[in-house]
Design an enzyme around this catalytic site. Structure first.
Site, PDB file in Angstrom:
ATOM      1  N   GLY A 110       0.806  -1.208   0.000  1.00 12.41           N
ATOM      2  CA  GLY A 110       0.000   0.000   0.000  1.00 12.41           C
ATOM      3  C   GLY A 110       0.839   1.258   0.000  1.00 12.41           C
ATOM      4  NE  ARG A 115      -0.504   2.940  -5.678  1.00 17.24           N
ATOM      5  CZ  ARG A 115      -1.584   3.067  -6.441  1.00 17.24           C
ATOM      6  NH1 ARG A 115      -1.522   3.744  -7.557  1.00 17.24           N
ATOM      7  NH2 ARG A 115      -2.732   2.538  -6.071  1.00 17.24           N
ATOM      8  CE1 TYR A 123      -9.422   2.688  -8.078  1.00 16.98           C
ATOM      9  CE2 TYR A 123      -7.501   2.859  -9.485  1.00 16.98           C
ATOM     10  CZ  TYR A 123      -8.427   2.089  -8.820  1.00 16.98           C
ATOM     11  OH  TYR A 123      -8.341   0.722  -8.894  1.00 16.98           O
ATOM     12  CB  CYS A 161     -18.360   7.696 -27.037  1.00 21.53           C
ATOM     13  SG  CYS A 161     -19.986   8.413 -27.140  1.00 21.53           S
TER      14      CYS A 161
HETATM   15  C1  LIG Z   1      -3.184  -4.858  -4.565  1.00 21.47           C
HETATM   16  C2  LIG Z   1      -2.563  -5.619  -3.483  1.00 21.47           C
HETATM   17  C3  LIG Z   1      -1.236  -5.381  -3.116  1.00 21.47           C
HETATM   18  C4  LIG Z   1      -0.392  -4.304  -3.744  1.00 21.47           C
HETATM   19  O1  LIG Z   1      -0.769  -3.036  -3.335  1.00 21.47           O
HETATM   20  P1  LIG Z   1       0.081  -1.755  -3.796  1.00 21.47           P
HETATM   21  O2  LIG Z   1      -0.638  -0.618  -3.177  1.00 21.47           O
HETATM   22  O3  LIG Z   1       0.044  -1.718  -5.278  1.00 21.47           O
HETATM   23  O4  LIG Z   1       1.450  -1.906  -3.282  1.00 21.47           O
HETATM   24  C5  LIG Z   1      -0.683  -6.166  -2.133  1.00 21.47           C
HETATM   25  N1  LIG Z   1      -1.407  -7.134  -1.513  1.00 21.47           N
HETATM   26  C6  LIG Z   1      -2.692  -7.384  -1.830  1.00 21.47           C
HETATM   27  C7  LIG Z   1      -3.414  -8.457  -1.121  1.00 21.47           C
HETATM   28  C8  LIG Z   1      -3.320  -6.621  -2.811  1.00 21.47           C
HETATM   29  O5  LIG Z   1      -4.593  -6.862  -3.109  1.00 21.47           O
END
Ligand SMILES: *Cc1c(COP(=O)(O)O)cnc(C)c1O
Length: 426
Positions: free
Chosen positions: A240, A284, A323, A350
């Protein structure tokens, strides 16, 4: 030559990525075009590995499922967090060892659970119902399933509601107060080997505080699980960690995350006399800033706003539409020209929501100019579609000025590929 953002440079008024001139790439391969800098993928992964030398880093494959990128990460020693049989298949094919894969998901099919058991991949179980199904499948297959439970730690994260996953009302995970009881049930079920615990609180989080709170809550649960006599081999804290989409934005780096959560993790495991492996699942952070989407200007319209119509639409990059996300915009063939006008960059689809960037100060834009949308390596191509009869574009990988196609562009034949006419319509 000067640096515009991270690894991106400007030379002779042109934007460069990985030593390659974006205007030349657009000429050679056509537009729209996703371009990824291999060196940057490795740098980002290394930043994680260096910040967490004792942890296992499982790349979240959904962020960018391109096979070449999975392969780069496999060679760096990454594991994988997969969410479908498709991602599992590709991760294994890319050379990620099965011991370093966690099969995630809140609604897995029996087929997917069966494959995970057969291939000996750990499963993150999302409900008691799924636990019972998995137990039956494991018994039938004659192989024990190593599992963690996906915990919903009820941590609120200051991010977009569509990417906050650890709230009480989120669809993911087992409520914290039911977790211990669920482990008790798991330890009694045939074919089930509970050996880990897992959470993931959201995405694009720009502060370390929610991670610290989640680590504390998870370690409280670990204590309860250990009291049941269960030997926890791993604690998976998900990911995250956000990235600075806006130029100059200050965001935590993997080292800041390590400084914030490792003391909690280390103190609590030491106090319990256990030594589980820490797992992190960045998506990410590993890929977002490695990639840009190059798109050609079809038309400029001076109306209520100054609209720049480009040849990519939200079928190739849905984040701004879905988002309200920000992507920095550079006019790639005028990269060091001073801003002159305010423009809104829109796609050809569109739909009113097909807007990439609103009210940006840019050099004067004309038909034929090349626009670069920055930081599009995560949840970009991986969320693409053929909406509006638009074949997907190519992806190119650059390294030290050299470029290779890693996915060729789709054509009209791909729009027709799986379509059939009943005889009466022939
Ligand atoms: C999407 C996801 C991640 C990666 O999250 P990022 O914010 O892209 O680092 C990690 N673990 C799980 C279970 C996810 O669903």
């Amino acid at each position: 030559m000067f640096t515009i953002k991270n690894h991106l440079e400007v030379k002779n008024n042109h934007l460069l990525i990985g030593g390659a001139d974006t205007t030349a790439l657009a000429e050679q391969y056509g537009t729209p075009l996703y371009v990824t800098n291999e060196t940057r993928v490795v740098e980002n992964f290394s930043a994680y590995r260096n910040a967490f030398p004792k942890a296992d880093i499982y790349y979240a494959a959904k962020a960018n499922g391109s096979f070449a990128i999975m392969r780069i990460l496999a060679r760096q020693g990454a594991g994988a967090d997969v969410f479908s049989y498709g991602e599992l298949y590709m991760a294994l094919l890319a050379g990620i060892p099965r011991e370093k894969i966690l099969f995630n998901g809140n609604s897995k099919t029996d087929f997917e659970l069966q494959k995970a058991v057969e291939l000996g991949v750990k499963v993150s179980v999302d409900s008691k119902d799924e636990l019972r199904t998995l137990s039956e499948i494991a018994e039938r297959t004659g192989k024990a399933a190593e599992i963690a439970f996906r915990v919903n730690p009820d941590v609120s994260t200051p991010t977009h509601p569509k990417i906050s996953t650890g709230l009480r009302i989120s669809k993911f995970g087992i409520p914290a107060e039911e977790v211990i009881d669920t482990y008790r049930e798991a330890s009694e079920l045939p074919g089930i080997a509970p050996c880990g615990i897992h959470c993931h609180i959201g995405s694009q989080i720009l502060d370390t505080e929610p991670f610290v709170e989640a680590t504390q809550k998870m370690m409280d649960l670990v204590e309860g699980v250990v009291e049941l006599g269960i030997n926890l081999k791993f604690v998976d804290m998900g990911s995250g960690l956000g990235i600075p989409y806006k130029k100059g934005e200050k965001t935590p780096k993997p080292q800041d995350l390590a400084n914030a959560i490792l003391p909690v993790f280390n103190d609590r495991t030491k106090a319990l006399g256990i030594s589980p492996k820490l797992i992190l699942e960045p998506g990410r952070y590993i890929v977002a800033d490695t990639t840009l989407l190059l798109t050609r200007v079809n038309t400029v319209k001076i109306a209520a706003k100054n609209f720049v119509g480009v040849d990519a639409g939200f079928n190739l990059l849905i984040r701004p539409t879905m988002y309200d996300s920000y992507h920095h915009v550079v006019v790639a063939n005028k990269a060091s020209s001073p801003p002159e006008e305010t423009y809104t960059i829109v796609g050809p689809i569109c739909e009113t929501g097909d807007i990439f960037a609103k009210d940006r100060e840019l050099p004067r834009v004309e038909k034929g100019d090349l626009i670069a949308l920055l930081d599009t390596g995560a949840y970009g191509f991986s969320m693409s579609s053929q909406y509006n009869g638009r074949p997907r574009c190519a992806e190119v990988l650059v390294k030290d000025g050299e470029s290779d196609v890693i996915r060729s562009a789709e054509g009209i034949e791909d729009l027709m590929a799986k379509q059939r006419l009943p005889a009466r319509l022939m």
